[in-house]
Design a protein around this motif. Structure first.
Motif, PDB file in Angstrom:
ATOM      1  N   ALA A   1       0.837  -1.204   0.000  1.00  0.00           N
ATOM      2  CA  ALA A   1       0.000   0.000   0.000  1.00  0.00           C
ATOM      3  C   ALA A   1       0.866   1.246   0.000  1.00  0.00           C
ATOM      4  O   ALA A   1       1.923   1.296   0.644  1.00  0.00           O
ATOM      5  CB  ALA A   1      -0.911   0.009   1.222  1.00  0.00           C
ATOM      6  N   MET A   2       0.396   2.259  -0.706  1.00  0.00           N
ATOM      7  CA  MET A   2       1.057   3.552  -0.671  1.00  0.00           C
ATOM      8  C   MET A   2       0.724   4.252   0.645  1.00  0.00           C
ATOM      9  O   MET A   2      -0.351   4.064   1.213  1.00  0.00           O
ATOM     10  CB  MET A   2       0.610   4.409  -1.854  1.00  0.00           C
ATOM     11  CG  MET A   2       0.790   3.753  -3.206  1.00  0.00           C
ATOM     12  SD  MET A   2       2.509   3.304  -3.575  1.00  0.00           S
ATOM     13  CE  MET A   2       3.238   4.938  -3.794  1.00  0.00           C
ATOM     14  N   GLY A   3       1.627   5.083   1.109  1.00  0.00           N
ATOM     15  CA  GLY A   3       1.442   5.761   2.389  1.00  0.00           C
ATOM     16  C   GLY A   3       0.233   6.661   2.433  1.00  0.00           C
ATOM     17  O   GLY A   3      -0.300   6.938   3.514  1.00  0.00           O
ATOM     18  N   THR A   4      -0.229   7.118   1.262  1.00  0.00           N
ATOM     19  CA  THR A   4      -1.406   7.983   1.199  1.00  0.00           C
ATOM     20  C   THR A   4      -2.707   7.186   1.097  1.00  0.00           C
ATOM     21  O   THR A   4      -3.783   7.777   1.005  1.00  0.00           O
ATOM     22  CB  THR A   4      -1.306   8.927  -0.008  1.00  0.00           C
ATOM     23  OG1 THR A   4      -0.952   8.159  -1.164  1.00  0.00           O
ATOM     24  CG2 THR A   4      -0.254   9.998   0.223  1.00  0.00           C
TER      25      THR A   4
ATOM     26  N   GLU B   1      -7.804   1.382   5.993  1.00  0.00           N
ATOM     27  CA  GLU B   1      -8.272   0.019   5.719  1.00  0.00           C
ATOM     28  C   GLU B   1      -7.336  -0.682   4.749  1.00  0.00           C
ATOM     29  O   GLU B   1      -6.954  -1.838   4.959  1.00  0.00           O
ATOM     30  CB  GLU B   1      -9.677   0.046   5.133  1.00  0.00           C
ATOM     31  CG  GLU B   1     -10.230  -1.340   4.825  1.00  0.00           C
ATOM     32  CD  GLU B   1     -11.607  -1.310   4.194  1.00  0.00           C
ATOM     33  OE1 GLU B   1     -12.165  -2.411   3.977  1.00  0.00           O
ATOM     34  OE2 GLU B   1     -12.121  -0.227   3.898  1.00  0.00           O
ATOM     35  N   LEU B   2      -6.947   0.007   3.685  1.00  0.00           N
ATOM     36  CA  LEU B   2      -6.037  -0.578   2.706  1.00  0.00           C
ATOM     37  C   LEU B   2      -4.698  -0.909   3.346  1.00  0.00           C
ATOM     38  O   LEU B   2      -4.154  -2.006   3.149  1.00  0.00           O
ATOM     39  CB  LEU B   2      -5.832   0.390   1.538  1.00  0.00           C
ATOM     40  CG  LEU B   2      -4.886  -0.094   0.432  1.00  0.00           C
ATOM     41  CD1 LEU B   2      -5.558  -1.169  -0.412  1.00  0.00           C
ATOM     42  CD2 LEU B   2      -4.438   1.065  -0.439  1.00  0.00           C
ATOM     43  N   LYS B   3      -4.170   0.002   4.131  1.00  0.00           N
ATOM     44  CA  LYS B   3      -2.851  -0.209   4.738  1.00  0.00           C
ATOM     45  C   LYS B   3      -2.878  -1.363   5.741  1.00  0.00           C
ATOM     46  O   LYS B   3      -1.899  -2.102   5.871  1.00  0.00           O
ATOM     47  CB  LYS B   3      -2.363   1.084   5.385  1.00  0.00           C
ATOM     48  CG  LYS B   3      -1.950   2.127   4.344  1.00  0.00           C
ATOM     49  CD  LYS B   3      -1.281   3.339   4.949  1.00  0.00           C
ATOM     50  CE  LYS B   3      -2.275   4.300   5.517  1.00  0.00           C
ATOM     51  NZ  LYS B   3      -1.632   5.599   5.896  1.00  0.00           N
ATOM     52  N   ARG B   4      -4.003  -1.537   6.438  1.00  0.00           N
ATOM     53  CA  ARG B   4      -4.120  -2.665   7.372  1.00  0.00           C
ATOM     54  C   ARG B   4      -4.072  -4.007   6.645  1.00  0.00           C
ATOM     55  O   ARG B   4      -3.581  -4.997   7.181  1.00  0.00           O
ATOM     56  CB  ARG B   4      -5.422  -2.563   8.170  1.00  0.00           C
ATOM     57  CG  ARG B   4      -5.414  -1.541   9.275  1.00  0.00           C
ATOM     58  CD  ARG B   4      -6.576  -1.758  10.238  1.00  0.00           C
ATOM     59  NE  ARG B   4      -7.862  -1.716   9.565  1.00  0.00           N
ATOM     60  CZ  ARG B   4      -8.583  -0.619   9.404  1.00  0.00           C
ATOM     61  NH1 ARG B   4      -8.145   0.539   9.863  1.00  0.00           N
ATOM     62  NH2 ARG B   4      -9.754  -0.663   8.791  1.00  0.00           N
ATOM     63  N   LYS B   5      -4.599  -4.042   5.419  1.00  0.00           N
ATOM     64  CA  LYS B   5      -4.674  -5.295   4.680  1.00  0.00           C
ATOM     65  C   LYS B   5      -3.411  -5.590   3.874  1.00  0.00           C
ATOM     66  O   LYS B   5      -3.236  -6.694   3.361  1.00  0.00           O
ATOM     67  CB  LYS B   5      -5.905  -5.277   3.763  1.00  0.00           C
ATOM     68  CG  LYS B   5      -7.228  -5.213   4.539  1.00  0.00           C
ATOM     69  CD  LYS B   5      -8.421  -5.177   3.620  1.00  0.00           C
ATOM     70  CE  LYS B   5      -9.726  -4.989   4.386  1.00  0.00           C
ATOM     71  NZ  LYS B   5      -9.964  -6.015   5.398  1.00  0.00           N
TER      72      LYS B   5
ATOM     73  N   PHE C   1       3.002  -4.704   3.235  1.00  0.00           N
ATOM     74  CA  PHE C   1       3.951  -3.623   3.451  1.00  0.00           C
ATOM     75  C   PHE C   1       3.304  -2.293   3.085  1.00  0.00           C
ATOM     76  O   PHE C   1       2.388  -2.233   2.260  1.00  0.00           O
ATOM     77  CB  PHE C   1       5.209  -3.809   2.588  1.00  0.00           C
ATOM     78  CG  PHE C   1       5.936  -5.104   2.816  1.00  0.00           C
ATOM     79  CD1 PHE C   1       6.561  -5.368   4.026  1.00  0.00           C
ATOM     80  CD2 PHE C   1       5.992  -6.065   1.811  1.00  0.00           C
ATOM     81  CE1 PHE C   1       7.234  -6.566   4.236  1.00  0.00           C
ATOM     82  CE2 PHE C   1       6.660  -7.266   2.011  1.00  0.00           C
ATOM     83  CZ  PHE C   1       7.281  -7.520   3.232  1.00  0.00           C
ATOM     84  N   VAL C   2       3.797  -1.221   3.679  1.00  0.00           N
ATOM     85  CA  VAL C   2       3.390   0.137   3.332  1.00  0.00           C
ATOM     86  C   VAL C   2       4.638   0.914   2.952  1.00  0.00           C
ATOM     87  O   VAL C   2       5.658   0.852   3.650  1.00  0.00           O
ATOM     88  CB  VAL C   2       2.673   0.837   4.509  1.00  0.00           C
ATOM     89  CG1 VAL C   2       2.316   2.279   4.136  1.00  0.00           C
ATOM     90  CG2 VAL C   2       1.424   0.067   4.908  1.00  0.00           C
ATOM     91  N   VAL C   3       4.562   1.612   1.820  1.00  0.00           N
ATOM     92  CA  VAL C   3       5.699   2.399   1.338  1.00  0.00           C
ATOM     93  C   VAL C   3       5.312   3.872   1.300  1.00  0.00           C
ATOM     94  O   VAL C   3       4.138   4.217   1.387  1.00  0.00           O
ATOM     95  CB  VAL C   3       6.146   1.918  -0.064  1.00  0.00           C
ATOM     96  CG1 VAL C   3       6.663   0.493  -0.008  1.00  0.00           C
ATOM     97  CG2 VAL C   3       5.015   2.050  -1.081  1.00  0.00           C
TER      98      VAL C   3
ATOM     99  N   HIS D   1       4.958  10.901  -4.214  1.00  0.00           N
ATOM    100  CA  HIS D   1       5.854  12.066  -4.199  1.00  0.00           C
ATOM    101  C   HIS D   1       7.204  11.733  -3.587  1.00  0.00           C
ATOM    102  O   HIS D   1       8.163  12.501  -3.755  1.00  0.00           O
ATOM    103  CB  HIS D   1       5.198  13.215  -3.431  1.00  0.00           C
ATOM    104  CG  HIS D   1       3.998  13.775  -4.132  1.00  0.00           C
ATOM    105  ND1 HIS D   1       4.054  14.872  -4.949  1.00  0.00           N
ATOM    106  CD2 HIS D   1       2.707  13.357  -4.150  1.00  0.00           C
ATOM    107  CE1 HIS D   1       2.849  15.125  -5.436  1.00  0.00           C
ATOM    108  NE2 HIS D   1       2.020  14.213  -4.969  1.00  0.00           N
ATOM    109  N   GLU D   2       7.275  10.632  -2.891  1.00  0.00           N
ATOM    110  CA  GLU D   2       8.530  10.203  -2.261  1.00  0.00           C
ATOM    111  C   GLU D   2       9.082   8.942  -2.928  1.00  0.00           C
ATOM    112  O   GLU D   2       9.875   8.222  -2.323  1.00  0.00           O
ATOM    113  CB  GLU D   2       8.290   9.945  -0.775  1.00  0.00           C
ATOM    114  CG  GLU D   2       7.745  11.134  -0.021  1.00  0.00           C
ATOM    115  CD  GLU D   2       7.192  10.750   1.341  1.00  0.00           C
ATOM    116  OE1 GLU D   2       7.907  10.962   2.335  1.00  0.00           O
ATOM    117  OE2 GLU D   2       6.051  10.236   1.400  1.00  0.00           O
ATOM    118  N   ASP D   3       8.653   8.683  -4.166  1.00  0.00           N
ATOM    119  CA  ASP D   3       9.124   7.515  -4.924  1.00  0.00           C
ATOM    120  C   ASP D   3       8.825   6.205  -4.214  1.00  0.00           C
ATOM    121  O   ASP D   3       9.640   5.273  -4.207  1.00  0.00           O
ATOM    122  CB  ASP D   3      10.632   7.629  -5.210  1.00  0.00           C
ATOM    123  CG  ASP D   3      10.956   8.718  -6.211  1.00  0.00           C
ATOM    124  OD1 ASP D   3      10.185   8.895  -7.164  1.00  0.00           O
ATOM    125  OD2 ASP D   3      11.990   9.393  -6.039  1.00  0.00           O
TER     126      ASP D   3
END
Length: 266
Positions: free
Chosen positions: A233-236, A240-244, A247-249, A253-255
């Motif tokens: 998942a992207m950091g933005t 809910e998406l990040k929980r599933k 990894f989170v990147v 804007h930060e590549d």
């Protein structure tokens, strides 16, 4: 071991609204390294083919999961498609127009929208899409439509959400609204998702799901993030998406895509 990696566009590879209208140099380098290492790279997007920038079409992606899985292309050929029922399309179009909401119909390769639809044209400007060849005079009955997008200049989010809920209850479709970003609704077949499209692609190229990866940030990426071998998942993205995700990147804007490739795939 050969990997298959799928990338959402908006909020993942690009952010047209936020000023990232082309792949950054670091992301391009990471994608090229993946290809050079013998891995497959794919676009997995809600966009139709007509909304893909030339840069993405010419970059060297092996294929495209388009329209939230409703149309899949591999090596330039369509290997799967799932159109909406035309009677339902017409019902939705008639209804949204009665509510002062405009629509565009996404086929392949054509996009259809009426000449008077200025909110739709404003959206094309925002995402840098050339609409000069899109069809303006048409009848719905004889068109193969894979997705409907609705746009409006209205600001009454509560009423818009009520419209969206009514459409979402119609047979054969699913939709999601984003009243704050372009005040929009996207409507697709409820028989297919991005994840289903990815599994279709994996079957065609002979890659096991455990060797599949996907990057995404939106509501329509949740199923994809959950079902591939490794969801990123992207950091933005939503909580809910990040929980599933596994990894989170960082953000586009930060590549974030390049960081994910470098850290988890190379």
């Amino acid at each position: 071991m050969t990997k298959a990696v799928f990338f959402d566009i908006d909020g993942t590879l690009l952010d047209d609204v936020g000023g990232i209208t082309s792949l950054t140099e670091r992301v391009k380098a990471a994608l090229k390294r993946l290809k050079s290492a013998g891995h497959h790279i794919f676009i997995a997007t809600g966009r139709p083919y007509a909304f893909l920038q030339k840069e993405l079409l010419n970059f060297g992606f092996d294929g495209y999961v388009l329209l939230n899985g409703a149309l899949i292309m591999l090596d330039g050929k369509i290997i799967f498609k799932q159109a909406l029922d035309n009677a339902v399309v017409k019902k939705i179009c008639d209804y949204v127009v009665s509510e002062d909401i405009e629509y565009m119909l996404e086929g392949h390769p054509q996009i259809y929208y009426k000449r008077e639809f200025k909110a739709v044209e404003a959206f094309f400007h925002k995402i840098n899409v050339d609409y000069s060849d899109f069809v303006r005079d048409f009848e719905i009955d004889d068109k193969e439509i894979f997705k409907i997008e609705c746009r409006t200049f209205r600001n009454d989010s509560d009423n818009l959400n009520a419209v969206y809920e009514k459409i979402n209850a119609m047979e054969g479709v699913t939709g999601w609204s984003d009243p704050f970003r372009f005040r929009s609704l996207e409507i697709s077949s409820n028989k297919i998702t991005k994840a289903d499209g990815i599994f279709c692609m994996l079957n065609h190229i002979g890659v096991d799901v455990k060797n599949s990866y996907a990057f995404g940030d939106g509501y329509n990426d949740i199923d994809m993030i959950q079902r591939v071998g490794t969801g990123i998942a992207m950091g933005t993205g939503s909580e809910e998406l990040k929980r599933k995700a596994k990894f989170v990147v960082p953000s586009v804007h930060e590549d974030g895509v390049a960081i994910g490739i470098e850290k988890y795939m190379l």
